[in-house]
Design an enzyme around this catalytic site. Structure first.
Site, PDB file in Angstrom:
ATOM      1  N   ARG A   1       0.882  -1.184   0.000  1.00 47.69           N
ATOM      2  CA  ARG A   1       0.000   0.000   0.000  1.00 47.69           C
ATOM      3  C   ARG A   1       0.907   1.216   0.000  1.00 47.69           C
ATOM      4  O   ARG A   1       1.734   1.397   0.900  1.00 47.69           O
ATOM      5  CB  ARG A   1      -0.907  -0.002   1.239  1.00 47.69           C
ATOM      6  CG  ARG A   1      -1.584   1.332   1.475  1.00 47.69           C
ATOM      7  CD  ARG A   1      -2.680   1.278   2.495  1.00 47.69           C
ATOM      8  NE  ARG A   1      -3.856   0.610   1.968  1.00 47.69           N
ATOM      9  CZ  ARG A   1      -5.077   0.715   2.491  1.00 47.69           C
ATOM     10  NH1 ARG A   1      -5.281   1.470   3.557  1.00 47.69           N
ATOM     11  NH2 ARG A   1      -6.097   0.079   1.957  1.00 47.69           N
TER      12      ARG A   1
ATOM     13  N   HIS B   1      -7.441   0.777  -6.332  1.00 49.12           N
ATOM     14  CA  HIS B   1      -7.638  -0.048  -5.136  1.00 49.12           C
ATOM     15  C   HIS B   1      -8.348  -1.341  -5.556  1.00 49.12           C
ATOM     16  O   HIS B   1      -9.484  -1.593  -5.164  1.00 49.12           O
ATOM     17  CB  HIS B   1      -8.463   0.745  -4.110  1.00 49.12           C
ATOM     18  CG  HIS B   1      -8.441   0.170  -2.729  1.00 49.12           C
ATOM     19  ND1 HIS B   1      -7.652  -0.903  -2.369  1.00 49.12           N
ATOM     20  CD2 HIS B   1      -9.125   0.522  -1.594  1.00 49.12           C
ATOM     21  CE1 HIS B   1      -7.847  -1.170  -1.093  1.00 49.12           C
ATOM     22  NE2 HIS B   1      -8.734  -0.332  -0.605  1.00 49.12           N
TER      23      HIS B   1
ATOM     24  N   GLN C   1     -10.189  -3.837  -3.008  1.00 49.45           N
ATOM     25  CA  GLN C   1     -11.496  -3.396  -2.520  1.00 49.45           C
ATOM     26  C   GLN C   1     -12.586  -3.680  -3.543  1.00 49.45           C
ATOM     27  O   GLN C   1     -13.712  -4.050  -3.195  1.00 49.45           O
ATOM     28  CB  GLN C   1     -11.441  -1.889  -2.213  1.00 49.45           C
ATOM     29  CG  GLN C   1     -12.767  -1.319  -1.728  1.00 49.45           C
ATOM     30  CD  GLN C   1     -13.156  -1.819  -0.345  1.00 49.45           C
ATOM     31  OE1 GLN C   1     -12.355  -1.821   0.567  1.00 49.45           O
ATOM     32  NE2 GLN C   1     -14.401  -2.257  -0.186  1.00 49.45           N
TER      33      GLN C   1
ATOM     34  N   ASP D   1     -17.145   7.543  -1.231  1.00 47.34           N
ATOM     35  CA  ASP D   1     -15.870   7.373  -0.533  1.00 47.34           C
ATOM     36  C   ASP D   1     -15.528   8.751   0.046  1.00 47.34           C
ATOM     37  O   ASP D   1     -16.165   9.757  -0.285  1.00 47.34           O
ATOM     38  CB  ASP D   1     -14.793   6.874  -1.529  1.00 47.34           C
ATOM     39  CG  ASP D   1     -13.464   6.555  -0.854  1.00 47.34           C
ATOM     40  OD1 ASP D   1     -13.432   6.378   0.381  1.00 47.34           O
ATOM     41  OD2 ASP D   1     -12.441   6.482  -1.573  1.00 47.34           O
TER      42      ASP D   1
ATOM     43  N   CYS E   1     -16.402   1.739   1.104  1.00 47.95           N
ATOM     44  CA  CYS E   1     -15.209   0.914   1.364  1.00 47.95           C
ATOM     45  C   CYS E   1     -14.726   1.062   2.797  1.00 47.95           C
ATOM     46  O   CYS E   1     -14.016   0.197   3.296  1.00 47.95           O
ATOM     47  CB  CYS E   1     -14.103   1.263   0.368  1.00 47.95           C
ATOM     48  SG  CYS E   1     -13.438   2.927   0.560  1.00 47.95           S
TER      49      CYS E   1
ATOM     50  N   ARG F   1     -13.899  -8.389   2.019  1.00 53.56           N
ATOM     51  CA  ARG F   1     -12.469  -8.144   1.777  1.00 53.56           C
ATOM     52  C   ARG F   1     -11.671  -9.412   2.070  1.00 53.56           C
ATOM     53  O   ARG F   1     -10.747  -9.760   1.343  1.00 53.56           O
ATOM     54  CB  ARG F   1     -11.940  -6.999   2.670  1.00 53.56           C
ATOM     55  CG  ARG F   1     -12.391  -5.602   2.302  1.00 53.56           C
ATOM     56  CD  ARG F   1     -11.902  -5.155   0.941  1.00 53.56           C
ATOM     57  NE  ARG F   1     -10.450  -5.189   0.793  1.00 53.56           N
ATOM     58  CZ  ARG F   1      -9.630  -4.208   1.136  1.00 53.56           C
ATOM     59  NH1 ARG F   1     -10.104  -3.095   1.654  1.00 53.56           N
ATOM     60  NH2 ARG F   1      -8.315  -4.315   0.945  1.00 53.56           N
TER      61      ARG F   1
HETATM   62  N1  NVA Z   1      -9.899   6.792  -1.200  1.00 53.79           N
HETATM   63  C1  NVA Z   1      -9.487   6.364   0.129  1.00 53.79           C
HETATM   64  C2  NVA Z   1      -9.735   4.898   0.283  1.00 53.79           C
HETATM   65  C3  NVA Z   1      -9.392   4.349   1.639  1.00 53.79           C
HETATM   66  C4  NVA Z   1      -9.613   2.882   1.741  1.00 53.79           C
HETATM   67  C5  NVA Z   1      -8.026   6.699   0.339  1.00 53.79           C
HETATM   68  O1  NVA Z   1      -7.225   6.481  -0.572  1.00 53.79           O
HETATM   69  O2  NVA Z   1      -7.681   7.164   1.427  1.00 53.79           O
HETATM   70  N1   CP Z   2     -11.234  -0.044   2.618  1.00 54.34           N
HETATM   71  C1   CP Z   2      -9.944  -0.132   3.001  1.00 54.34           C
HETATM   72  O1   CP Z   2      -9.034  -0.348   2.208  1.00 54.34           O
HETATM   73  O2   CP Z   2      -9.770   0.004   4.340  1.00 54.34           O
HETATM   74  P1   CP Z   2      -8.365   0.196   5.076  1.00 54.34           P
HETATM   75  O3   CP Z   2      -7.825   1.532   4.668  1.00 54.34           O
HETATM   76  O4   CP Z   2      -8.715   0.136   6.535  1.00 54.34           O
HETATM   77  O5   CP Z   2      -7.436  -0.913   4.682  1.00 54.34           O
END
Ligand code: NVA
Ligand code: CP
Length: 307
Positions: free
Chosen positions: A102, A129, A132, A220, A260, A288
């Site tokens: 990540r 992502h 997800q 989101d 998500c 997930r």
């Molecule tokens: N769009 C959000 C998703 C978190 C799971 C981010 O990138 O922070």
């Molecule tokens: N939805 C998601 O990816 O959650 P986290 O940021 O907690 O991993």
């Protein structure tokens, strides 16, 4: 399929195969049928951003598959002190059977995959992502039975989630309406992709138009990880881009709501709507785990699928 980097890389058939495998693994877990497909295998998990669901679902998923996950915060890795990605990829490939990462720029994941001799999984970048999206698609199929002809509405930022949902939905035969404020345009790669779907994709500034008769309504956060510096500006720009009762009134009467998570109540979704659809949202979160396990098996033990 050697890596999972973005939805754009996958065919419809590959997406469906992973969803079917996730269903099978979910069934096996629910019925206490052992499925140690990754016995003796190790997954390195590099995190340059926070996570609850991604970290825990991959960690628990590896354990349930008989393998071992390694949580590696970039604060502790030499990568955090400037060791090149390509060297990190080559070293981890010598110890581990897969790498999940990540991070921020999508090019980091691409570079890791280029130099890794083991599968690389994108656990979220600024661009996409995919992990997800498999959970979201599983949840849509569980609630709606199939994908063809459904209308998906995404309200908010054309971010990593929207990018990945658009591609997944259109590839599976769903229609997609994106409601976002003026100035928040599609990423060029996604714009190029949707150009091939003129009858199935629309982007509008009108939330109610996008939500009209939608079967799936998704949102989101207004400011993703990495966008914190723009949080105040975004609060103003996105103030009307919220899933609330008015939006749900124009959606299909049997519409479901997905998020998500983490959710910011009274920003992108009201607390009332969130709680009304909490069962589906937490089914999505549970999925997930099943989706991650399918991705891990497909990439790290593909021979399982040939039996
Ligand atoms: N769009 C959000 C998703 C978190 C799971 C981010 O990138 O922070
Ligand atoms: N939805 C998601 O990816 O959650 P986290 O940021 O907690 O991993």
């Amino acid at each position: 399929m050697n890596h999972l980097l973005k939805m754009l890389d996958l065919s419809k058939e590959e997406i469906i195969e992973l969803l079917n495998l996730a269903d099978q693994l979910k069934y096996e877990k629910a019925n206490n049928i052992p499925h140690p497909h990754l016995a003796g295998k190790t997954l390195a998990m590099i995190f340059e951003k926070s996570s609850t669901r991604t970290r825990v679902s991959f960690e628990v998923g590896m354990y349930q598959l008989g393998g071992h996950p390694l949580f590696l915060s970039s604060n502790d890795l030499q990568m955090g002190r400037g060791e090149p990605i390509q060297d990190t990829a080559r070293v981890l490939s010598r110890y581990c059977d897969g790498i999940m990462i990540r991070t921020f720029g999508h090019s980091i994941v691409e570079e890791l995959a280029e130099h890794s001799s083991v599968p690389v999984i994108n656990g979220l970048t600024d661009f996409s992502h995919p992990c997800q999206i498999f959970a979201d698609l599983l949840t849509i199929r569980e609630y709606k039975g199939s994908f063809e002809g459904l209308k998906v509405c995404f309200i908010g930022d054309p971010n990593n989630m929207a990018n990945s949902l658009i591609v997944g939905a259109l590839k599976l035969g769903m229609r997609f309406s994106l409601a976002s404020p003026e100035g928040y345009t599609l990423h060029p790669e996604i714009a190029a992709f949707v150009a091939d779907y003129p009858d199935a994709f629309e982007q509008t500034t009108d939330v109610l138009q996008a939500a009209k008769e939608a079967d799936v309504v998704i949102t989101d956060v207004w400011a993703s990880m990495g966008d914190e510096g723009e949080a105040e500006e975004r609060k103003k720009a996105f103030a009307n881009y919220q899933i609330n009762n008015q939006v749900m009134e124009v959606a299909d009467a049997d519409a479901i709501v997905l998020h998500c998570l983490p959710a910011h109540r009274e920003e992108e979704i009201t607390a009332e709507v969130f709680e009304k659809y909490a069962d589906v949202i937490f089914d999505e979160a549970e999925n997930r785990l099943h989706a991650q396990k399918a991705i891990l098996v497909k990439l790290m033990a593909p021979s399982v699928l040939e039996i």
